[in-house]
Scaffold this motif. Structure first.
Motif, short mmCIF file in Angstrom:
data_model
loop_
_atom_site.label_atom_id
_atom_site.label_comp_id
_atom_site.label_asym_id
_atom_site.label_seq_id
_atom_site.Cartn_x
_atom_site.Cartn_y
_atom_site.Cartn_z
N LEU A 127 19.81 -0.31 28.16
CA LEU A 127 19.42 -1.01 26.95
C LEU A 127 20.62 -1.73 26.35
CD1 LEU A 127 17.32 1.69 25.02
CD2 LEU A 127 16.43 -0.35 26.17
N PRO A 128 20.43 -2.93 25.83
CA PRO A 128 21.50 -3.57 25.05
C PRO A 128 21.63 -2.87 23.70
CG PRO A 128 19.52 -4.92 25.01
CD PRO A 128 19.25 -3.80 25.96
N ARG A 129 22.74 -3.12 23.03
CA ARG A 129 23.01 -2.41 21.79
C ARG A 129 21.96 -2.66 20.72
NH1 ARG A 129 27.65 -3.23 24.40
NH2 ARG A 129 29.34 -1.68 24.23
N ALA A 130 21.45 -3.89 20.66
CA ALA A 130 20.43 -4.18 19.64
C ALA A 130 19.19 -3.33 19.85
CB ALA A 130 20.08 -5.67 19.67
N ALA A 131 18.77 -3.15 21.11
CA ALA A 131 17.59 -2.34 21.39
C ALA A 131 17.86 -0.86 21.09
CB ALA A 131 17.17 -2.52 22.84
N ILE A 132 19.09 -0.41 21.37
CA ILE A 132 19.45 0.97 21.03
C ILE A 132 19.34 1.18 19.52
CG2 ILE A 132 21.33 2.65 21.00
CD1 ILE A 132 22.34 1.35 23.60
N GLY A 133 19.84 0.22 18.75
CA GLY A 133 19.78 0.34 17.30
C GLY A 133 18.35 0.43 16.80
N ARG A 134 17.47 -0.42 17.36
CA ARG A 134 16.06 -0.38 16.93
C ARG A 134 15.42 0.95 17.28
NH1 ARG A 134 16.28 -5.72 18.98
NH2 ARG A 134 15.32 -5.04 20.95
N THR A 135 15.68 1.45 18.48
CA THR A 135 15.06 2.70 18.93
C THR A 135 15.58 3.89 18.15
OG1 THR A 135 14.84 1.77 21.16
CG2 THR A 135 14.65 4.16 20.94
N ALA A 136 16.89 3.93 17.93
CA ALA A 136 17.51 5.08 17.27
C ALA A 136 17.51 4.96 15.75
CB ALA A 136 18.94 5.26 17.77
N GLY A 137 17.14 3.78 15.22
CA GLY A 137 17.13 3.59 13.78
C GLY A 137 18.52 3.54 13.18
N LEU A 138 19.47 2.89 13.87
CA LEU A 138 20.86 2.83 13.43
C LEU A 138 21.30 1.38 13.23
CD1 LEU A 138 22.34 5.48 15.89
CD2 LEU A 138 21.88 5.81 13.45
N SER A 139 22.30 1.19 12.37
CA SER A 139 22.85 -0.13 12.13
C SER A 139 23.67 -0.59 13.33
CB SER A 139 23.74 -0.11 10.89
OG SER A 139 24.91 0.65 11.16
N PRO A 140 23.90 -1.90 13.47
CA PRO A 140 24.75 -2.39 14.57
C PRO A 140 26.14 -1.76 14.55
CG PRO A 140 23.53 -4.21 13.62
CD PRO A 140 23.27 -3.02 12.74
N ALA A 141 26.72 -1.57 13.36
CA ALA A 141 28.06 -0.97 13.30
C ALA A 141 28.04 0.47 13.80
CB ALA A 141 28.59 -1.03 11.87
N ALA A 142 27.01 1.21 13.41
CA ALA A 142 26.91 2.60 13.86
C ALA A 142 26.70 2.67 15.37
CB ALA A 142 25.77 3.31 13.14
N VAL A 143 25.87 1.78 15.91
CA VAL A 143 25.65 1.77 17.35
C VAL A 143 26.95 1.47 18.08
CG1 VAL A 143 24.50 0.56 19.24
CG2 VAL A 143 23.21 1.20 17.21
N SER A 144 27.71 0.48 17.61
CA SER A 144 28.98 0.14 18.26
C SER A 144 29.94 1.33 18.23
CB SER A 144 29.62 -1.06 17.55
OG SER A 144 28.85 -2.22 17.75
N ARG A 145 30.00 2.01 17.10
CA ARG A 145 30.91 3.16 16.99
C ARG A 145 30.49 4.29 17.94
NH1 ARG A 145 30.07 3.90 12.17
NH2 ARG A 145 28.76 5.76 12.11
N HIS A 146 29.20 4.60 17.94
CA HIS A 146 28.74 5.71 18.77
C HIS A 146 28.83 5.38 20.26
CE1 HIS A 146 27.65 8.07 15.37
NE2 HIS A 146 26.64 7.30 15.00
N THR A 147 28.50 4.16 20.63
CA THR A 147 28.57 3.82 22.05
C THR A 147 30.01 3.83 22.54
OG1 THR A 147 28.52 1.45 21.49
CG2 THR A 147 26.43 2.50 22.07
N ALA A 148 30.95 3.43 21.69
CA ALA A 148 32.37 3.50 22.08
C ALA A 148 32.79 4.95 22.29
CB ALA A 148 33.24 2.84 21.02
N ASP A 149 32.37 5.84 21.39
CA ASP A 149 32.71 7.26 21.54
C ASP A 149 32.09 7.86 22.80
OD1 ASP A 149 34.18 7.24 19.19
OD2 ASP A 149 32.54 8.04 17.96
N LEU A 150 30.83 7.54 23.04
CA LEU A 150 30.13 8.11 24.20
C LEU A 150 30.69 7.55 25.50
CD1 LEU A 150 26.53 7.99 22.71
CD2 LEU A 150 27.86 10.05 23.18
N SER A 151 31.10 6.29 25.49
CA SER A 151 31.73 5.73 26.68
C SER A 151 33.07 6.39 26.96
CB SER A 151 31.91 4.21 26.51
OG SER A 151 30.66 3.57 26.38
N ALA A 152 33.83 6.69 25.91
CA ALA A 152 35.13 7.35 26.08
C ALA A 152 34.96 8.75 26.65
CB ALA A 152 35.86 7.42 24.74
N LEU A 153 33.82 9.39 26.37
CA LEU A 153 33.55 10.72 26.92
C LEU A 153 32.98 10.66 28.33
CD1 LEU A 153 31.98 12.45 23.78
CD2 LEU A 153 34.15 13.04 24.86
N GLY A 154 32.75 9.46 28.85
CA GLY A 154 32.19 9.34 30.20
C GLY A 154 30.70 9.59 30.25
#
Length: 400
Positions: free
Chosen positions: A35-62
């Protein structure tokens, strides 16, 4: 394994909401990804900034990775890079403690079995835990292909207390108050998730199987132990003392099978694998009461073996129907070896369950989720559930 499913509403957000935004992002990608980040935000009910922050953290964890840009006409701004679950770095390890076998499993982060092995279960609790400590390191070294385990799951039937990591009571094994987590944590140096196999499978079904998007689910496990697990609001219930789902002593009309509880005709005693194998031997179908031999006969289409499994399902069906009527779940999953060996038996169970159930409309019936890999999936499910519910806790676990 048979699933009785009422389809979830389309577009439902991942549940439960435990684990905060990072967990919601990870489960959104698991369910609908890439999913692109915009679709993740819609599905999870999160703002674009929150999605960017969480995806960066989750990517860093592998746990997440970016894929090449989606095809489509050129667009201004940042390319639409889809994110997917990253299965390259981590695995879940687990062991299912059964009456005849210990089943070791490794699953990737999408719940796919990477490897499984089984060895005979011999001796008392101390001997079994020694066998796990001996076999597990070599199994992981041989089969993990360089990926690191996030934790160890240990599951079995009977009364299991996940909080204490203890098998409180397992009748067929004769176990009482066995401190499984305490005995294995120091050896593995991994978080150890101890639970009943029914609750573990309920979590696996909610994540990967018949129940993604569902919040109300019941898992009925039929082996040498018979027990159930109940999920409501997307959370698997434990009940007081972690005893929810103890259905093994429901009465089976007409059964005279003696039970260890002192009564006769209890469900577990009537349909246990050892009981069915003894019946097959008494009817002259087998040279010895061996359940695996009976399964092989049924898979080859032997009429006597198939009759025995239909009889077993006839005895299970009223309990499954009772669970439907009392709990009214979206999904009821029945895990039983005959259904795995002979999928055509699903039609027989469907008819029997719906004949006994009063709930309307009747649930839909679908195929199995995990097939012959069901015990390996159960073994590892607690580790993966923890990763998807509370992914940011992995940072602490890895650093420790």
């Amino acid at each position: 394994m048979l699933s009785l499913v009422a389809p979830p509403a389309p577009g439902r957000a991942p549940t439960p909401t435990e684990g905060g935004g990072a967990g919601a992002v990870l489960r959104a990608v698991l369910t609908g990804g890439p999913l692109p980040r915009a679709a993740i935000g819609r599905t999870a009910g999160l703002s674009p900034a929150a999605v960017s922050r969480h995806t960066a953290d989750l990517s860093a964890l592998g746990l997440l990775r970016e894929l090449p840009a989606l095809d489509g006409p050129p667009r201004a701004g940042r390319p639409r890079l889809p994110l997917d679950i990253d299965t390259r770095h981590h695995l879940a390890a687990g062991v299912h403690i059964g009456v005849p076998w210990l089943t070791f499993g490794l699953l990737d982060l999408r719940g796919r079995v990477v490897a499984q092995e089984r060895i005979p279960r011999r001796g008392d609790a101390a001997a079994v835990l020694r066998s796990i400590r001996t076999h597990l390191p070599g199994f992981v070294h041989r089969r993990a292909a360089g990926r690191s385990p996030l934790g160890l799951g240990v599951v079995t039937g009977g009364w299991v207390d996940p909080e204490r990591g203890t098998v409180v009571e397992h009748g067929p094994l004769g176990w009482r108050d066995v401190p499984v987590r305490e005995q294995l944590a120091g050896v593995t140096r991994l978080p150890v998730h101890v639970d009943s196999h029914a609750r573990a499978l309920a979590r696996a079904e909610l994540l990967f199987g018949a129940g993604p998007g569902a919040t109300e689910l019941v898992q009925l496990f039929v082996g040498n132990v018979v027990d159930a697990a109940i999920a409501t609001g997307g959370t698997v219930l434990r009940g007081r003392g972690s005893r929810a789902g103890d259905i093994g002593h429901l009465p089976v009309p007409g059964s005279t099978e003696p039970c260890s509880c002192g009564r006769t005709g209890c469900l577990e005693a009537t349909v246990a694998q050892d009981t069915v194998a003894r019946r097959a031997h008494a009817r002259g179908l087998l040279p010895a009461p061996d359940f695996d031999l009976l399964l092989a006969l049924a898979a080859r289409g032997d009429g006597g073996a198939l009759r025995l499994f239909r009889e077993r399902l006839d005895q299970v069906a009223p309990a499954a129907a009772l669970l439907i009527d009392v709990l009214n779940p979206e999904v009821l999953v029945v895990s039983e070896a005959g259904l795995i060996a002979v999928p055509a038996l699903a039609d027989h169970l469907r008819r029997q369950v719906l004949r006994h159930a009063r709930t309307a409309p009747a649930p839909l019936v679908t195929g199995a989720s995990f097939g012959r890999e069901v015990l390996a999936v159960a073994a590892c499910a607690g580790v993966l559930d923890s990763a998807y519910q509370r992914p940011m806790e992995l940072r602490t676990a890895r650093a420790g």
